[in-house]
Design a protein around this motif. Structure first.
Motif, PDB file in Angstrom:
ATOM      1  N   THR A   1       0.820  -1.205   0.000  1.00  0.00           N
ATOM      2  CA  THR A   1       0.000   0.000   0.000  1.00  0.00           C
ATOM      3  C   THR A   1       0.851   1.251   0.000  1.00  0.00           C
ATOM      4  O   THR A   1       0.596   2.200  -0.759  1.00  0.00           O
ATOM      5  CB  THR A   1      -0.940   0.010   1.221  1.00  0.00           C
ATOM      6  OG1 THR A   1      -1.759  -1.163   1.192  1.00  0.00           O
ATOM      7  CG2 THR A   1      -1.815   1.248   1.220  1.00  0.00           C
TER       8      THR A   1
ATOM      9  N   GLN B   1       1.856   4.171  -3.299  1.00  0.00           N
ATOM     10  CA  GLN B   1       1.347   5.523  -3.036  1.00  0.00           C
ATOM     11  C   GLN B   1       2.467   6.550  -3.136  1.00  0.00           C
ATOM     12  O   GLN B   1       2.302   7.618  -3.738  1.00  0.00           O
ATOM     13  CB  GLN B   1       0.709   5.581  -1.652  1.00  0.00           C
ATOM     14  CG  GLN B   1      -0.651   4.912  -1.560  1.00  0.00           C
ATOM     15  CD  GLN B   1      -1.236   5.000  -0.175  1.00  0.00           C
ATOM     16  OE1 GLN B   1      -0.538   5.264   0.795  1.00  0.00           O
ATOM     17  NE2 GLN B   1      -2.536   4.755  -0.068  1.00  0.00           N
TER      18      GLN B   1
ATOM     19  N   ARG C   1       3.423   7.078  -6.759  1.00  0.00           N
ATOM     20  CA  ARG C   1       2.461   7.917  -7.481  1.00  0.00           C
ATOM     21  C   ARG C   1       2.616   9.385  -7.096  1.00  0.00           C
ATOM     22  O   ARG C   1       2.547  10.273  -7.958  1.00  0.00           O
ATOM     23  CB  ARG C   1       1.035   7.432  -7.199  1.00  0.00           C
ATOM     24  CG  ARG C   1       0.684   6.126  -7.884  1.00  0.00           C
ATOM     25  CD  ARG C   1      -0.796   5.856  -7.831  1.00  0.00           C
ATOM     26  NE  ARG C   1      -1.271   5.630  -6.471  1.00  0.00           N
ATOM     27  CZ  ARG C   1      -1.338   4.438  -5.893  1.00  0.00           C
ATOM     28  NH1 ARG C   1      -0.945   3.352  -6.568  1.00  0.00           N
ATOM     29  NH2 ARG C   1      -1.805   4.309  -4.665  1.00  0.00           N
TER      30      ARG C   1
END
Length: 332
Positions: free
Chosen positions: A311, A315, A318
């Protein structure tokens, strides 16, 4: 006095090379964890056999309805009956697995109280509620030989819904925050479509007379090619989130799925009408390979939800990419 700091630095991090010189990091490498060691995402609480069975049987049912309609239209009555019975049986078992996971039948009925276009679960529930009776009507009229016009209409209607039934579960799980499922949202419907087609073709190969299984053989081979090709494309695009497929139970299941699907497709393509035993073996391998793939997808998703790394790292990547794009836009 000089030995203590040196030991502390040596234990704190690994050697890094900067500008041609080796330096030791003053902090340990980051470990991706959350408060109290709990995962960032809530682990899916679905039962593995129930939900993996629900995923696999739905794909088998949807593709079997397409095969049944084709066999009905080309005057292959034994193949049509096999596919109709396969679709009715598979969707019934799929619904039973879903209800068993939910705990009470009323929970499934409660999902039919409203229609929510933005919810794959809501639309999928209504899809199954409409599709299941059609498959049962098609199978019942074929077995009894009565109400043939009604049976033909039910067969055609079930085939029209078949592609959605075979693939909507991929949309359902990809719509979650589970990294390995959500990251494959573009390819996963194609993986499930191919997997359902290979399983439906395999079931027909194993149960229908060899003289009528030509369409089933072609469906099985094309489905296996789509399943394996789309899965490998998905795995390559997943990046870090593909790691769970290479570890533990998902790795073993995926290897079994690839061997069974590729082997079953090769045997189906080479046997032709040369005997029932090779066709039955090929069909059994294809059905088992499809089921193993769904189990691998399920367990890999659970593993990715349990590890914060899958996770956190994407993130950050990005965010870094957006920052770079923003800098580039600002500089122009």
């Amino acid at each position: 006095m000089s030995g203590a700091p040196r030991d502390a630095v040596a234990g704190a991090g690994r050697r890094r090379r900067r500008g041609g010189r080796g330096e030791r990091a003053m902090v340990p490498d980051a470990e991706f964890a959350s408060y109290y060691g709990r995962p960032i995402l809530k682990r899916p609480r679905w039962k593995a056999l129930d939900i993996a069975g629900y995923l696999a049987l739905g794909g088998l049912a949807g593709a079997s309805s397409l095969l049944a309609a084709g066999a009905h239209a080309t005057a292959r009555p034994a193949l049509a009956r096999t596919a109709k019975l396969g679709a009715a049986g598979a969707v019934s078992l799929s619904l039973a697995a879903l209800v068993h996971d939910l705990g009470r039948p009323s929970r499934f009925l409660n999902m039919l109280r409203v229609v929510k276009p933005t919810s794959p679960m809501s639309l999928g529930s209504w899809l199954l509620a409409g599709y299941a009776p059609l498959t049962m009507a098609a199978a019942a009229t074929d077995v009894t030989g009565r109400h043939r016009a009604l049976g033909a209409a039910a067969t055609a209607s079930a085939a029209a819904l078949g592609p959605a039934v075979a693939t909507y579960t991929a949309v359902l799980i990809a719509d979650t925050a589970v990294p390995t499922w959500h990251g494959g949202h573009r390819e996963l419907p194609f993986v499930f479509a191919g997997s359902g087609a290979s399983a439906a073709g395999g079931l027909a190969l194993a149960a229908a007379p060899a003289g009528q299984t030509g369409p089933a053989r072609r469906m099985a081979v094309l489905g296996a090619a789509l399943e394996l090709g789309a899965f490998h494309l998905m795995r390559r695009r997943l990046g870090l989130a593909a790691e769970p497929y290479g570890r533990g139970r998902p790795r073993a299941l995926l290897r079994a799925a690839e061997v069974l699907t590729a082997g079953g497709a090769a045997l189906a393509a080479s046997t032709g009408r040369r005997g029932r035993a090779p066709a039955a073996l090929a069909g059994t391998a294809l059905v088992a390979g499809s089921a193993a793939l769904r189990l691998a997808v399920f367990h890999a998703g659970v593993a990715s939800a349990e590890d914060p790394k899958y996770t956190v790292v994407p993130q950050r990547e990005r965010l870094a990419a957006r920052a770079r794009d923003g800098d580039g836009d600002g500089g122009s």
